[in-house]
Scaffold this active site. Structure first.
Site, PDB file in Angstrom:
ATOM      1  CB  SER A 145      -2.569   8.595 -10.083  1.00  0.00           C
ATOM      2  OG  SER A 145      -1.051   8.841 -10.035  1.00  0.00           O
ATOM      3  CE1 TYR A 158      -1.253   3.373  -9.184  1.00  0.00           C
ATOM      4  CE2 TYR A 158      -0.094   5.328 -10.196  1.00  0.00           C
ATOM      5  CZ  TYR A 158      -1.040   4.491  -8.914  1.00  0.00           C
ATOM      6  OH  TYR A 158      -1.363   5.232  -7.937  1.00  0.00           O
TER       7      TYR A 158
END
Ligand code: NAP
Length: 253
Positions: A145, A158
């Site tokens: 990510s 996350y």
């Protein structure tokens, strides 16, 4: 010839989170390149199966909840039972839970770290053992990510998990390159999927993000197709432990 190096005919790919979004797009890409595809999801992959089959591919649905390591061996076994082998693992399934760090709950932390990090490691391990047994190497493509590089806002678990994916990809590449196992990752930028639904519906945040993307648009599942086929193919044989950003230039800013 160079295009032959991207051909995945005879290969068997497993993609987690195959029912929707980036995972669905990557299943289609791998099938278009010639691979047989096992799609792992906690609910029906009927739509993905249809798309893969419309592209001339073969699809196996493996229903598994990746909120624990319990289904890891079964995912491998069902794939090998059906297709005889495994060559490519795409660790795409992931969750995001948004909350201010100051209020973040332990159970949400555990959920995110489990699916995005712990299960990913044990899937890598199970598939690497299979690749070693088969004796012909194999590919692992993790999905990282922008938050493998940046801190993000209101997504501490996350960010921790996706930063771990970048490091884990390097660590496993170091240990397994000698078996001709290539472990790499793709870091998607801001893509229009369920993952970013909440962000995109916040007009202000959405505007701020779009304004910062050099390509001036949200990414799509189609944008992932080239990178996943490359990293799954013979063309990436000497690419080890690297995370490729597919981000419309976000990290270049
Ligand atoms: P998505 O549409 O939310 O897809 C996530 C996938 O993971 C879905 O198939 C989801 O299944 C599956 N999943 C989540 N928890 C699971 C569980 N416990 N067991 C089995 N499957 C589970 O979002 P996406 O954007 O395609 O996300 C794919 C990957 O890209 C994720 O790792 C995400 O973190 C990463 N990523 C996305 C973006 C972005 O901007 N969209 C950016 C960077 C990285 P359900 O449909 O059942 O929930």
């Amino acid at each position: 010839m160079i295009l032959d190096m991207f051909n995945l005919k005879g290969k068997v790919a497993v993609v987690t989170g195959a029912n929707t979004g980036l995972g669905q797009g990557m299943c289609v890409a791998l099938a278009q390149a010639g691979a047989k595809v096992a799609g792992v999801a906690r609910r029906s992959c009927a739509e993905t199966a249809k798309l893969v089959e419309a592209n001339g591919g073969e699809f196996l649905e493996v229903i598994a909840d990746l909120s624990s390591v319990e289904p890891v061996e079964r995912i491998l076994n069902e794939t090998v039972d059906k297709f005889g082998r495994a060559d490519i693992l795409v660790n795409n399934a992931g969750i995001i839970i948004r909350e201010d760090a100051i209020d973040y709950r332990e159970e949400d932390w555990d959920k995110v770290i489990m699916t995005n990090q712990k299960v990913v490691f044990f899937l890598c391990q199970a598939f690497a053992r299979q690749y070693i047994k088969q004796g012909e190497g194999g590919k692992i493509v993790n999905v990282a990510s922008m938050l493998s590089y940046q801190g993000g806002i209101r997504v501490p678990a996350y960010t921790a998990s996706k930063s771990a994916i970048l490091g884990l990809t390097r660590a496993l590449a170091n240990e397994w390159a000698k078996y001709n196992i290539n472990v790499n990752a793709i870091a998607p930028g801001y893509m229009a999927t369920n993952n970013t639904q909440q962000l995109r519906s916040d007009e202000q945040r959405s505007g701020e993000i779009l304004e910062r993307i050099p390509a001036s648009r949200w990414g799509t599942p189609e944008d992932m197709m080239g990178a996943v086929v490359f990293l799954s193919s013979a063309a990436a044989e000497y690419v080890n432990g690297f995370t490729i950003a597919v981000d419309g230039g976000w990290l270049a800013r």
